[in-house]
Design a protein around this motif. Structure first.
Motif, PDB file in Angstrom:
ATOM      1  N   ILE A 206       0.681  -1.349  -0.129  1.00  0.00           N
ATOM      2  CA  ILE A 206      -0.113   0.123  -0.047  1.00  0.00           C
ATOM      3  C   ILE A 206       0.921   1.241   0.107  1.00  0.00           C
ATOM      4  CG2 ILE A 206      -1.544   1.312   1.335  1.00  0.00           C
ATOM      5  CD1 ILE A 206      -2.706  -1.510   2.613  1.00  0.00           C
ATOM      6  N   PHE A 207       0.776   2.138  -1.164  1.00  0.00           N
ATOM      7  CA  PHE A 207       1.493   3.261  -1.175  1.00  0.00           C
ATOM      8  C   PHE A 207       0.910   4.500  -0.488  1.00  0.00           C
ATOM      9  CE2 PHE A 207       5.150   5.456  -2.670  1.00  0.00           C
ATOM     10  CZ  PHE A 207       4.743   6.632  -3.609  1.00  0.00           C
ATOM     11  N   VAL A 208      -0.441   4.653  -1.016  1.00  0.00           N
ATOM     12  CA  VAL A 208      -1.473   5.764  -0.381  1.00  0.00           C
ATOM     13  C   VAL A 208      -2.679   5.070   0.089  1.00  0.00           C
ATOM     14  CG1 VAL A 208      -2.417   8.022  -1.078  1.00  0.00           C
ATOM     15  CG2 VAL A 208      -0.281   7.360  -1.995  1.00  0.00           C
ATOM     16  N   THR A 209      -3.080   5.456   1.207  1.00  0.00           N
ATOM     17  CA  THR A 209      -4.259   5.220   1.904  1.00  0.00           C
ATOM     18  C   THR A 209      -4.910   6.227   2.737  1.00  0.00           C
ATOM     19  OG1 THR A 209      -5.444   3.283   2.970  1.00  0.00           O
ATOM     20  CG2 THR A 209      -3.088   3.905   3.677  1.00  0.00           C
ATOM     21  N   ASN A 210      -6.126   6.035   2.937  1.00  0.00           N
ATOM     22  CA  ASN A 210      -7.010   6.803   3.886  1.00  0.00           C
ATOM     23  C   ASN A 210      -6.749   6.285   5.374  1.00  0.00           C
ATOM     24  OD1 ASN A 210      -8.657   4.910   3.527  1.00  0.00           O
ATOM     25  ND2 ASN A 210     -10.562   6.034   3.250  1.00  0.00           N
ATOM     26  N   ARG A 211      -6.422   5.099   5.246  1.00  0.00           N
ATOM     27  CA  ARG A 211      -6.024   4.534   6.755  1.00  0.00           C
ATOM     28  C   ARG A 211      -4.561   4.411   7.139  1.00  0.00           C
ATOM     29  NH1 ARG A 211      -8.903  -0.689   9.324  1.00  0.00           N
ATOM     30  NH2 ARG A 211     -10.650   0.731   9.485  1.00  0.00           N
ATOM     31  N   GLU A 212      -4.052   5.495   7.931  1.00  0.00           N
ATOM     32  CA  GLU A 212      -2.583   5.916   7.959  1.00  0.00           C
ATOM     33  C   GLU A 212      -1.886   4.605   8.537  1.00  0.00           C
ATOM     34  OE1 GLU A 212      -1.857   9.174  10.355  1.00  0.00           O
ATOM     35  OE2 GLU A 212      -0.017   8.944  10.250  1.00  0.00           O
ATOM     36  N   LYS A 213      -2.560   3.716   9.289  1.00  0.00           N
ATOM     37  CA  LYS A 213      -1.471   2.618   9.863  1.00  0.00           C
ATOM     38  C   LYS A 213      -1.231   1.550   8.974  1.00  0.00           C
ATOM     39  CE  LYS A 213      -5.540   0.041  11.931  1.00  0.00           C
ATOM     40  NZ  LYS A 213      -6.265  -0.573  13.109  1.00  0.00           N
ATOM     41  N   TRP A 214      -2.119   1.553   7.705  1.00  0.00           N
ATOM     42  CA  TRP A 214      -1.823   0.389   6.708  1.00  0.00           C
ATOM     43  C   TRP A 214      -0.762   0.798   5.671  1.00  0.00           C
ATOM     44  CZ3 TRP A 214      -6.965  -1.948   4.855  1.00  0.00           C
ATOM     45  CH2 TRP A 214      -7.586  -2.717   5.850  1.00  0.00           C
ATOM     46  N   LEU A 215      -0.167   2.103   5.848  1.00  0.00           N
ATOM     47  CA  LEU A 215       0.817   2.753   4.856  1.00  0.00           C
ATOM     48  C   LEU A 215       1.980   1.806   4.764  1.00  0.00           C
ATOM     49  CD1 LEU A 215       1.181   4.911   2.925  1.00  0.00           C
ATOM     50  CD2 LEU A 215       2.316   6.123   4.657  1.00  0.00           C
ATOM     51  N   TYR A 216       2.566   1.446   3.677  1.00  0.00           N
ATOM     52  CA  TYR A 216       3.754   0.549   3.589  1.00  0.00           C
ATOM     53  C   TYR A 216       3.642  -0.852   4.144  1.00  0.00           C
ATOM     54  CZ  TYR A 216       6.292   4.784   2.663  1.00  0.00           C
ATOM     55  OH  TYR A 216       6.968   5.674   1.828  1.00  0.00           O
ATOM     56  N   ARG A 217       2.326  -1.282   4.285  1.00  0.00           N
ATOM     57  CA  ARG A 217       1.850  -2.752   4.472  1.00  0.00           C
ATOM     58  C   ARG A 217       1.374  -3.414   3.441  1.00  0.00           C
ATOM     59  NH1 ARG A 217      -0.146  -3.728  10.590  1.00  0.00           N
ATOM     60  NH2 ARG A 217       1.187  -2.179  11.603  1.00  0.00           N
ATOM     61  N   LEU A 218       1.466  -4.659   3.531  1.00  0.00           N
ATOM     62  CA  LEU A 218       0.811  -5.570   2.211  1.00  0.00           C
ATOM     63  C   LEU A 218      -0.299  -5.887   2.547  1.00  0.00           C
ATOM     64  CD1 LEU A 218       4.185  -7.930   2.268  1.00  0.00           C
ATOM     65  CD2 LEU A 218       3.146  -6.695   0.096  1.00  0.00           C
ATOM     66  N   ILE A 219      -1.408  -5.563   1.594  1.00  0.00           N
ATOM     67  CA  ILE A 219      -2.810  -5.754   1.762  1.00  0.00           C
ATOM     68  C   ILE A 219      -3.315  -7.033   1.953  1.00  0.00           C
ATOM     69  CG2 ILE A 219      -3.188  -5.762  -0.749  1.00  0.00           C
ATOM     70  CD1 ILE A 219      -5.854  -3.847   0.020  1.00  0.00           C
ATOM     71  N   TRP A 220      -2.589  -7.938   1.248  1.00  0.00           N
ATOM     72  CA  TRP A 220      -2.895  -9.326   1.038  1.00  0.00           C
ATOM     73  C   TRP A 220      -1.746 -10.110   1.730  1.00  0.00           C
ATOM     74  CZ3 TRP A 220      -7.625  -8.789   0.677  1.00  0.00           C
ATOM     75  CH2 TRP A 220      -8.316  -8.017  -0.366  1.00  0.00           C
ATOM     76  N   LYS A 221      -2.079 -11.323   2.340  1.00  0.00           N
ATOM     77  CA  LYS A 221      -0.952 -12.160   2.852  1.00  0.00           C
ATOM     78  C   LYS A 221      -0.088 -12.445   1.715  1.00  0.00           C
ATOM     79  CE  LYS A 221      -0.378 -16.461   5.596  1.00  0.00           C
ATOM     80  NZ  LYS A 221      -1.030 -17.560   6.144  1.00  0.00           N
TER      81      LYS A 221
END
Length: 699
Positions: A206-221
């Motif tokens: 995730i490069f840009v998102t409206n949920r800040e804690k998900w930034l730079y996280r992998l959306i799927w396993k």
């Protein structure tokens, strides 16, 4: 079925029908709301995708125009330090005019030679960024838009790169880069929306998102190889790249669940001209479902109320109808019960002849075979007493059976012979509604042929039994002969072994001893005159000694003298010691309460132990073996156990492979039994048991 039961069943049906209708309507409303939410998510994702494409192409024309300016082109093809001030001034001007993070110029090796941030603390002039894909593609002549995190600034941005051509028709001499901020993209994502919106790169980061804690996280396993590839590219910094916890565990592309079990509706939109990059829109299905209850209650309340009222009216009319039908049915059952019982008794008769009698024995009804048996017409027999149609003695027996059924209320069965034919007769009581016997049904079947077949079968069985006993006697005789023959063969074999052992010990042993004396004499004569000859004579003495030992070992294994001289215990103790010396496998021997036994039993026990230990050496791969000889309660037990690999005794297809046939034969001839207990990986135990009386042990 009682009316109350019918009414209860109908009421329950009405309740369950109303409940089912409400549930189906609720499910339909929920699916409708979810579909509407999906349509809204699709529209929002399309809008974001279009605006994002517009934002990403905003600076592409600017970077192309700047790369063609003389102040930039004059730096190449040969790097000119005199031209760098003008290039830096140009980069500063456009950085302020375009309101971007930084503008910089790279040479053909990927090293930054000019930058608008050259005087800032995070200046990267002189840094080598040749590993960046936007440089590699631009230096190859392809303008590129690249989204990544700055190596030095650690800030996200959109990189626009364009090749710089020193002259017309020449190859690129360097690359011009503009890094634009992601503020406009974030504003688009942070607008008030129902759900979570994320800009996701090809690997799922995730490069840009409206949920800040998900930034730079992998959306799927993630797959470990993908995480390693992201880290190696350094496109988004050094990590760590964690997982959001979303999982499509139910294999539904449009549904996902987080680590707490919350369900999300998923919509994904690929971004045009940016392969792998996509907009992912997530909506909490519980939040969507909360819009349903009020509308559900308002729209279905009247429907359910009307349905229940209609069901009540229907139940009332059904109650009236059921009461009328039950009254009519009871009247009909009272009128038809008597004739129905008669008809059923006759029509369902499974035998040849059938009669229906009253309590006095008079014929109420009969079928044609019964009339033919009496030799009269049916009309002539109706109303007559059935016992008057038989001879007095037969009639007395039949009346006794008839009275027995009336008194016990139980069926009666009997067989008798009349006019050379055997008849099987069954008498059944017929009850009235009060439970009293009012009639008797009589069924007779001719079983003469069946009797003849049974007698023939019995005779055949007796003949077969006699033949079987004779065959068993012959088999026992042949088995005894074979056992005696086997015992004779084994006895002769033991005698031949003993004879061969004596000949080896007496004849060959004496010859080898004499030969050794001659070799010693020869050695003594040559040791002073011929040293070479003396050495060969001495070596000959060693070979003769070894041969004597081998002959002695063969003689003992053929028939150990200790078995004949000292008995079974000494022989087993000697063999255990010899086995350990020959094989290197630790072998122990123990005995308890064992007196001397007869020669036949001693030989059988010794040979069984010998064969069992041979199997241990050849197959068991064991480190320890144990031989035990015990006498208890008149039974002599020999046990040979090891701690080897074992085998499946039940599936052993070739008993002769391990000498099992010989051991079993010896145990049987000695009057005992042989048991083999083995499990794969847990060792093997061979047990020989034989009953031996105290006074027989010495004979």
């Amino acid at each position: 079925m009682k009316l109350r039961t019918i009414l209860l069943v109908l009421s329950l049906l009405a309740f369950f029908s109303a409940s089912t209708a409400g549930y189906l309507y609720f499910s339909s409303s929920r699916e409708s709301v979810l579909r509407e939410a999906n349509r809204n998510a699709a529209i929002s994702a399309e809008t974001i995708s279009d605006r994002l494409s517009s934002h990403l192409h905003e600076y592409l024309k600017s970077v192309r125009a700047i790369s063609c300016l003389p102040a930039i082109r004059d730096v190449f093809p040969i790097l000119s330090n005199d031209a760098l001030p003008a290039a830096n001034a140009t980069l500063d001007h456009f950085q302020r005019a375009l309101e971007v993070d930084v503008c910089y110029l790279m040479d053909g090796r990927g090293v930054t030679i000019a930058s608008s941030n050259r005087n800032d603390p995070d200046s990267f002039v002189g840094a080598d960024y040749s590993f960046r894909p936007y440089f590699q593609k631009a230096i190859g002549g392809q303008p590129t838009i690249y989204m990544a995190t700055g190596v030095t600034s650690k800030k996200r941005g959109v990189y626009y790169s364009h090749p710089v051509y020193p002259g017309v028709g020449e190859t690129p001499g360097g690359v011009l880069v503009i890094k634009a901020p992601v503020d406009l993209i974030e504003k688009e994502f942070l607008q008030a929306r129902e759900g979570i919106v994320a800009l996701v790169e090809p690997h799922g980061l995730i490069f840009v998102t409206n949920r800040e804690k998900w930034l730079y996280r992998l959306i799927w396993k993630p797959d470990p190889d993908e995480v390693a590839e992201i880290s190696l590219s350094r496109q988004f910094g050094d990590g760590p790249f964690l997982w959001t916890g979303l999982d499509r565990r139910q294999r539904q592309e449009n549904r996902a669940f987080d680590s707490s079990g919350k369900e999300y509706a998923v919509y994904t939109k690929e971004i045009d001209k940016y392969p792998g990059w996509s907009i992912v829109y997530l909506q909490d299905t519980q939040e969507v479902s909360r819009k349903i209850p009020f509308r559900f209650i308002r729209m279905t309340g009247l429907v359910i109320l009307a349905f229940c009222g209609l069901t009540g009216v229907l139940v009332f009319f059904l109650f009236r109808k059921a009461s009328s039908l039950i009254t009519q049915r009871r009247a009909a059952e009272a009128a038809l019960r008597q004739s129905e019982e008669t008809a059923l008794a006759l029509l369902n008769a499974p035998t040849e002849s059938a009669l229906l009698l009253n309590r006095e024995g008079r014929i109420l009804a009969l079928n044609r075979p019964a009339a033919d048996r009496f030799g009269k017409k049916k009309d002539e027999l109706i109303g007559r007493c059935a016992f008057d149609l038989f001879e007095p003695l037969v009639a007395e027996v039949r009346r006794a059976y008839h009275d027995q059924v009336l008194q016990t209320c139980r069926p009666v069965r009997y067989e008798d012979k009349r006019e050379g034919r055997w008849l099987n007769t069954n008498i059944y009581p017929v009850f009235d509604p009060a439970g009293d016997v009012v009639r008797v049904a009589v069924f007779s079947r001719d079983v003469t042929d069946q009797k003849a077949a049974e007698e023939a079968l019995q005779a055949a069985k007796e003949e077969l039994l006699a033949y079987s006993k004779d065959l068993e006697r012959r088999v026992q005789e042949r088995t005894g002969e074979l056992r005696r023959l086997s015992a004779s063969i084994m006895s002769r074999q033991e005698k031949e072994r003993a004879a061969i052992a004596r000949e080896l010990h007496d004849e060959l042993g004496q010859m080898l001893t004499a030969l050794r004396f001659e070799a010693v004499w020869l050695w003594e004569r040559l040791k002073d005159n011929d040293s070479n000859g003396a050495e060969r004579a001495f070596a000959m003495c060693g070979l003769i000694d070894k041969s004597i030992d081998e002959v002695r070992g063969i003689s003992i294994r053929l028939r150990p003298g200790v078995l004949d001289d000292l008995g079974l215990i000494a022989a087993l103790e000697w063999y255990a010691t010899d086995f350990e010396k020959r094989t290197g496998i630790e072998c122990s021997f123990s005995h308890s309460n064992v007196d001397e036994v007869n020669d036949t039993l001693a030989t059988a026990a010794y040979r069984i132990a010998q064969e069992a230990l041979t199997n241990v050496a050849r197959h068991a791969q064991a480190s320890h073996a144990r031989v035990t000889l015990v006498r208890w309660n008149g039974t002599l037990t020999l046990s040979v156990a090891d701690n080897g690999r074992g085998f499946d005794a039940g599936s052993q297809s070739d008993p002769a492979k391990f000498g099992l046939v010989g051991m079993r034969e010896r145990s049987s001839l000695a009057g005992g039994s042989l048991e083999i207990h083995s499990t794969e990986g847990e060792g093997t135990e061979v047990v020989f048991r034989v009953f031996i009386a105290h006074e027989e042990a010495f004979h």
